[in-house]
Design a protein around this motif. Structure first.
Motif, mmCIF file in Angstrom:
data_model
loop_
_atom_site.group_PDB
_atom_site.id
_atom_site.type_symbol
_atom_site.label_atom_id
_atom_site.label_comp_id
_atom_site.label_asym_id
_atom_site.label_seq_id
_atom_site.Cartn_x
_atom_site.Cartn_y
_atom_site.Cartn_z
ATOM 1 N N GLN A 13 0.832 -1.197 0.000
ATOM 2 C CA GLN A 13 0.000 0.000 0.000
ATOM 3 C C GLN A 13 0.868 1.249 0.000
ATOM 4 N N ALA A 14 0.314 2.324 -0.506
ATOM 5 C CA ALA A 14 1.012 3.605 -0.495
ATOM 6 C C ALA A 14 1.422 3.954 0.936
ATOM 7 N N GLY A 15 2.649 4.458 1.079
ATOM 8 C CA GLY A 15 3.185 4.778 2.382
ATOM 9 C C GLY A 15 3.962 3.645 3.019
ATOM 10 N N PRO A 88 2.125 5.328 -5.433
ATOM 11 C CA PRO A 88 1.621 4.585 -6.593
ATOM 12 C C PRO A 88 2.498 4.767 -7.831
ATOM 13 N N GLU A 89 3.097 5.923 -7.982
ATOM 14 C CA GLU A 89 3.961 6.167 -9.141
ATOM 15 C C GLU A 89 5.285 5.421 -9.074
ATOM 16 N N ASP A 90 5.550 4.751 -7.978
ATOM 17 C CA ASP A 90 6.731 3.890 -7.878
ATOM 18 C C ASP A 90 6.472 2.511 -8.488
ATOM 19 N N THR A 91 5.249 2.257 -8.895
ATOM 20 C CA THR A 91 4.915 0.980 -9.507
ATOM 21 C C THR A 91 5.707 0.779 -10.796
ATOM 22 N N ALA A 92 6.451 -0.328 -10.861
ATOM 23 C CA ALA A 92 7.331 -0.591 -12.002
ATOM 24 C C ALA A 92 7.995 -1.951 -11.816
ATOM 25 N N VAL A 93 8.698 -2.374 -12.852
ATOM 26 C CA VAL A 93 9.611 -3.503 -12.714
ATOM 27 C C VAL A 93 10.967 -2.936 -12.319
ATOM 28 N N TYR A 94 11.538 -3.480 -11.275
ATOM 29 C CA TYR A 94 12.809 -2.997 -10.750
ATOM 30 C C TYR A 94 13.933 -3.949 -11.156
ATOM 31 N N TYR A 95 15.020 -3.358 -11.671
ATOM 32 C CA TYR A 95 16.130 -4.128 -12.185
ATOM 33 C C TYR A 95 17.411 -3.821 -11.423
ATOM 34 N N CYS A 96 18.135 -4.859 -11.114
ATOM 35 C CA CYS A 96 19.472 -4.742 -10.560
ATOM 36 C C CYS A 96 20.458 -4.656 -11.724
ATOM 37 N N ALA A 97 21.559 -3.921 -11.540
ATOM 38 C CA ALA A 97 22.529 -3.734 -12.609
ATOM 39 C C ALA A 97 23.936 -3.683 -12.045
ATOM 40 N N ALA A 98 24.902 -4.048 -12.885
ATOM 41 C CA ALA A 98 26.303 -4.002 -12.482
ATOM 42 C C ALA A 98 27.161 -3.494 -13.635
ATOM 43 N N ALA A 99 28.162 -2.692 -13.294
ATOM 44 C CA ALA A 99 29.102 -2.184 -14.291
ATOM 45 C C ALA A 99 30.338 -1.689 -13.550
ATOM 46 N N LEU A 100 31.437 -1.578 -14.280
ATOM 47 C CA LEU A 100 32.665 -1.110 -13.654
ATOM 48 C C LEU A 100 32.543 0.348 -13.253
ATOM 49 N N ILE A 110 25.663 -0.343 -18.803
ATOM 50 C CA ILE A 110 25.485 -1.472 -17.897
ATOM 51 C C ILE A 110 25.983 -2.759 -18.548
ATOM 52 N N GLN A 111 26.741 -3.538 -17.801
ATOM 53 C CA GLN A 111 27.300 -4.778 -18.321
ATOM 54 C C GLN A 111 26.436 -5.991 -17.981
ATOM 55 N N TYR A 112 25.787 -5.928 -16.831
ATOM 56 C CA TYR A 112 24.959 -7.050 -16.403
ATOM 57 C C TYR A 112 23.629 -6.534 -15.852
ATOM 58 N N TRP A 113 22.554 -7.189 -16.240
ATOM 59 C CA TRP A 113 21.208 -6.869 -15.759
ATOM 60 C C TRP A 113 20.597 -8.097 -15.080
ATOM 61 N N GLY A 114 19.790 -7.833 -14.062
ATOM 62 C CA GLY A 114 18.953 -8.887 -13.517
ATOM 63 C C GLY A 114 17.703 -9.026 -14.363
ATOM 64 N N GLN A 115 16.863 -9.986 -13.994
ATOM 65 C CA GLN A 115 15.660 -10.263 -14.778
ATOM 66 C C GLN A 115 14.495 -9.349 -14.401
ATOM 67 N N GLY A 116 14.615 -8.659 -13.291
ATOM 68 C CA GLY A 116 13.583 -7.730 -12.861
ATOM 69 C C GLY A 116 12.623 -8.338 -11.859
ATOM 70 N N THR A 117 12.096 -7.486 -10.999
ATOM 71 C CA THR A 117 11.082 -7.898 -10.035
ATOM 72 C C THR A 117 10.002 -6.821 -9.982
ATOM 73 N N GLN A 118 8.745 -7.256 -9.981
ATOM 74 C CA GLN A 118 7.624 -6.322 -10.031
ATOM 75 C C GLN A 118 7.341 -5.739 -8.655
ATOM 76 N N VAL A 119 7.182 -4.428 -8.631
ATOM 77 C CA VAL A 119 6.738 -3.724 -7.427
ATOM 78 C C VAL A 119 5.462 -2.976 -7.797
ATOM 79 N N THR A 120 4.407 -3.230 -7.043
ATOM 80 C CA THR A 120 3.131 -2.576 -7.277
ATOM 81 C C THR A 120 2.693 -1.868 -5.998
ATOM 82 N N VAL A 121 2.429 -0.581 -6.114
ATOM 83 C CA VAL A 121 2.011 0.218 -4.965
ATOM 84 C C VAL A 121 0.566 0.649 -5.185
ATOM 85 N N SER A 122 -0.303 0.216 -4.307
ATOM 86 C CA SER A 122 -1.723 0.548 -4.424
ATOM 87 C C SER A 122 -2.045 1.820 -3.653
ATOM 88 N N SER A 123 -3.025 2.554 -4.149
ATOM 89 C CA SER A 123 -3.390 3.823 -3.500
ATOM 90 C C SER A 123 -4.471 3.610 -2.447
#
Length: 123
Positions: A13-15, A88-100, A110-123
């Motif tokens: 939830q939001a907050g 709610p505007e933080d709702t997105a797929v979040y990706y981890c990344a690595a680079a020198l 970016i040299q390496y990406w993760g597959q992503g994880t969904q974050v959903t924020v309800s109002s």
């Protein structure tokens, strides 16, 4: 084979708060900066925050400054994203990344990406 595996996404939830984790495997990440990006539907992937190999330097996008915190545990090859005061505007797929070095703040470098994880924020 390098792998970045995110976890910790979900519905909140939001907050509220969530903590994302990104576990790196396959090689030693000495000297690599680690970061987090996100991509909302219909929008480009955007930089959020990054941390240096030593953990002594970090950068944060204005959109999440004061709410999101990045940390890393090199002994576990893991980086974390603590997200507080979620909106709610933080709702997105979040990706981890690595680079020198500081390249991790730039999507194109970016040299390496993760597959992503969904974050959903309800109002």
């Amino acid at each position: 084979q390098v792998q970045l595996v995110e976890s910790g996404g979900g519905l909140v939830q939001a907050g509220g708060s969530l903590r994302l984790s990104c576990a790196a495997s396959g090689r030693a990440f000495s000297g690599y900066g680690m970061g987090w990006f996100r991509q909302a539907p219909g929008k480009e992937r955007e930089f959020l925050t990054a941390i240096s190999w030593t953990g002594g330097a970090s950068s944060v996008a204005d959109s999440v400054k004061g709410r999101f915190t990045i940390t890393r545990d090199n002994a576990k090859n893991t980086v974390y994203l603590q997200m507080d005061s979620l909106k709610p505007e933080d709702t997105a797929v979040y990706y981890c990344a690595a680079a020198l070095g500081s390249r991790v703040t730039r999507k194109a470098l970016i040299q390496y990406w993760g597959q992503g994880t969904q974050v959903t924020v309800s109002s």
